[in-house]
Design a protein around this motif. Structure first.
Motif, PDB file in Angstrom:
ATOM      1  N   LEU A   1       0.859  -1.185   0.000  1.00 59.21           N
ATOM      2  CA  LEU A   1       0.000   0.000   0.000  1.00 59.21           C
ATOM      3  C   LEU A   1       0.898   1.239   0.000  1.00 59.21           C
ATOM      4  N   GLY A   2       1.370   1.617  -1.170  1.00 57.16           N
ATOM      5  CA  GLY A   2       2.269   2.769  -1.253  1.00 57.16           C
ATOM      6  C   GLY A   2       3.587   2.471  -0.552  1.00 57.16           C
ATOM      7  N   ASP A   3       3.925   3.275   0.443  1.00 53.68           N
ATOM      8  CA  ASP A   3       5.167   3.053   1.188  1.00 53.68           C
ATOM      9  C   ASP A   3       4.931   2.241   2.456  1.00 53.68           C
ATOM     10  N   ARG A   4       3.778   1.536   2.500  1.00 52.32           N
ATOM     11  CA  ARG A   4       3.452   0.680   3.641  1.00 52.32           C
ATOM     12  C   ARG A   4       3.271  -0.761   3.171  1.00 52.32           C
ATOM     13  N   LEU A   5       3.529  -1.688   4.074  1.00 55.90           N
ATOM     14  CA  LEU A   5       3.247  -3.098   3.838  1.00 55.90           C
ATOM     15  C   LEU A   5       2.153  -3.537   4.802  1.00 55.90           C
ATOM     16  N   ARG A   6       1.173  -4.241   4.289  1.00 52.86           N
ATOM     17  CA  ARG A   6       0.085  -4.772   5.108  1.00 52.86           C
ATOM     18  C   ARG A   6       0.158  -6.298   5.078  1.00 52.86           C
ATOM     19  N   VAL A   7       0.129  -6.912   6.246  1.00 51.24           N
ATOM     20  CA  VAL A   7       0.051  -8.366   6.356  1.00 51.24           C
ATOM     21  C   VAL A   7      -1.125  -8.678   7.261  1.00 51.24           C
ATOM     22  N   ALA A   8      -2.041  -9.497   6.779  1.00 51.59           N
ATOM     23  CA  ALA A   8      -3.269  -9.747   7.535  1.00 51.59           C
ATOM     24  C   ALA A   8      -3.649 -11.209   7.446  1.00 51.59           C
ATOM     25  N   GLY A   9      -4.415 -11.632   8.434  1.00 51.84           N
ATOM     26  CA  GLY A   9      -4.908 -12.997   8.373  1.00 51.84           C
ATOM     27  C   GLY A   9      -5.249 -13.544   9.734  1.00 51.84           C
ATOM     28  N   THR A  10      -5.305 -14.850   9.810  1.00 47.76           N
ATOM     29  CA  THR A  10      -5.746 -15.642  10.954  1.00 47.76           C
ATOM     30  C   THR A  10      -7.209 -15.355  11.259  1.00 47.76           C
ATOM     31  N   ALA A  11      -7.845 -16.275  11.922  1.00 41.80           N
ATOM     32  CA  ALA A  11      -9.246 -16.111  12.301  1.00 41.80           C
ATOM     33  C   ALA A  11      -9.445 -16.726  13.677  1.00 41.80           C
ATOM     34  N   GLU A  12     -10.093 -15.974  14.534  1.00 43.25           N
ATOM     35  CA  GLU A  12     -10.326 -16.411  15.909  1.00 43.25           C
ATOM     36  C   GLU A  12     -11.827 -16.338  16.180  1.00 43.25           C
ATOM     37  N   LEU A  13     -12.441 -17.485  16.408  1.00 42.86           N
ATOM     38  CA  LEU A  13     -13.883 -17.550  16.698  1.00 42.86           C
ATOM     39  C   LEU A  13     -14.055 -17.510  18.207  1.00 42.86           C
ATOM     40  N   SER A  14     -14.115 -16.297  18.736  1.00 47.45           N
ATOM     41  CA  SER A  14     -14.105 -16.128  20.196  1.00 47.45           C
ATOM     42  C   SER A  14     -15.110 -15.078  20.657  1.00 47.45           C
ATOM     43  N   GLY A  15     -16.169 -14.890  19.897  1.00 48.58           N
ATOM     44  CA  GLY A  15     -17.166 -13.899  20.281  1.00 48.58           C
ATOM     45  C   GLY A  15     -16.881 -12.532  19.684  1.00 48.58           C
ATOM     46  N   TYR A  16     -17.414 -11.506  20.332  1.00 45.67           N
ATOM     47  CA  TYR A  16     -17.366 -10.165  19.771  1.00 45.67           C
ATOM     48  C   TYR A  16     -16.264  -9.294  20.375  1.00 45.67           C
ATOM     49  N   THR A  17     -15.351  -9.890  21.103  1.00 42.02           N
ATOM     50  CA  THR A  17     -14.258  -9.106  21.676  1.00 42.02           C
ATOM     51  C   THR A  17     -13.276  -8.670  20.596  1.00 42.02           C
TER      52      THR A  17
END
Length: 417
Positions: free
Chosen positions: A309-325
């Protein structure tokens, strides 16, 4: 006709745009003070038709069991005394057959391809800028078994018109030289040249400004509490704004409140099998431009996506099924940094990671709810899970067709049709 869109994330804002283009009077309601400040704020950034294999697939049950007590697992199920969570989990297991997985891949590829074309047309029409890149998405695998498991879903996607190519490690590094540090560890890869990446928050906020210029009204700072209804009609939306309870009224309504859609729908005796899958992301400055990636990447073994993202790097992922916290789990945050730094040590300034978490509105099948409800004036555009950014424009365009009495152009299992 006056239509009220509940939710100002990327799905809600695109919905507002396509509805106003049809000539409707549109109001957007959201509890935040600006668009794109919740799940759309710092997601993975991919427009990924190629990311169409659902979580619920034949290999998933064994993986989930293996990950059950692993705190940094890609998919973590934390059991709670919550009937909605268990209903979701049991339905998820039922979706893990080969036939259902193939059916759900078809739904997501069809919607994703249509949505990508709608996004491209919208970008050209409005000249929106949101750090987008049209360099494709490369899925790489450092585990041979994971790569073998990806071949059949890839072939299904190819049959559906998604140009996802199966390639070797050498070709993967040719496409994205930033993977050179792990060349010898790559068991195989796939590449979809037509996929894209970009900052969903920047897109959402830029489109919200265009909506406002086009006459869309925004009611920010209004928390949706419930509905007034009579028979099969919704009469109004109850909100809390500036400490005061108010009822907002329109002729029709669109529910696009992400993970919170399911909670509100229960008040209308609507069962939406949506549960929050808490996802994490890190955003870091580029450290060495020559070592940083340009092609958006997917590390399927670790369920991580990488976008420039321009001069930024984004790394995203994983999933946690733990309610709305939305509390940050530092173990999971550190796991993302550790894997990213291992793969591309010189790409980003990993010690300066900004952490974020958001609640993805996941259905057990990964297929969203788009279309009519059994209320005559309530429409659904919600439950997009990890693909809200990918599917937003297509979902919105299709819903505008449905509201206007037309059959959408895309082959998809719309609700109420």
């Amino acid at each position: 006709m006056h239509i009220m869109v509940l939710g100002a994330g990327v799905v809600g804002i695109t919905t507002a745009w396509f509805l106003q283009k049809e000539g409707y009077q549109v109001t957007v309601v959201d509890r935040q003070n600006r668009a794109g400040l919740e799940t759309s704020y710092a997601n993975g950034g991919q427009i990924s038709v190629s990311h169409a294999e659902p979580w619920a697939n034949p290999s998933a049950p064994l993986k989930v069991m293996k990950w059950l007590f692993q705190p940094d697992a890609p998919l973590l199920f934390r059991p709670r005394l919550d009937p909605a969570q268990w209903r979701w989990a049991l339905t998820f297991l039922g979706e893990c057959t080969a036939s259902k997985s193939a059916h759900n891949i078809r739904q997501m590829v069809n919607l994703g391809t249509y949505s990508r074309s709608q996004l491209q047309a919208l970008r050209q029409e409005l000249g929106l800028e949101y750090d987008h890149l049209e360099k494709g998405i490369l899925h790489f695998y450092t585990n041979a078994e994971e790569f073998e498991g990806a071949i059949e879903p890839t072939r299904i996607m190819q049959d559906l018109g998604c140009d996802r190519q199966i390639i070797d490690a050498a070709r993967a590094v040719d496409i994205e030289p930033a993977l050179a540090p792990i060349r010898d560890r790559i068991a195989g890869a796939t590449y979809t040249s037509e996929d894209e990446s970009g900052d969903a928050r920047k897109f959402t906020q830029a489109l919200a400004e265009r909506c406002q210029q086009a006459g869309v009204n925004f009611c920010y700072g209004a928390e949706v509490l419930g509905f007034d209804r009579a028979g099969d009609r919704v009469l109004g939306v109850q909100v809390l704004k500036e400490g005061r309870h108010q009822t907002l009224r329109a002729d029709s309504y669109v529910l696009s409140l992400g993970s919170f859609s399911a909670i509100l729908a229960r008040q209308l005796a609507l069962t939406l099998n949506i549960y929050p899958a808490k996802g994490y992301s890190i955003t870091v400055p580029v450290k060495n431009p020559e070592a940083a990636y340009q092609v958006s990447l997917t590390d399927d073994e670790y369920k991580l996506v990488y976008s420039r993202l321009g001069d930024r790097l984004r790394v995203a992922g994983t999933a946690e099924l733990s309610g709305y916290t939305r509390t940050l789990n530092q173990t999971r945050c550190r796991a993302i940094v550790r894997r990213a730094a291992e793969i591309m040590p010189e790409a980003g300034d990993w010690d300066r990671a900004e952490f974020w978490t958001g609640l993805r509105p996941a259905t057990p099948s990964n297929v969203p709810y788009i279309g009519r409800s059994h209320y005559g004036n309530l429409y659904l555009n919600t439950g997009h899970g990890t693909l809200g950014w990918t599917h937003s424009c297509g979902s919105a365009a299709a819903l505008a067709d449905i509201v206007s009495g037309r059959r959408p152009e895309v082959d998809f299992a719309f609700t109420g049709l």
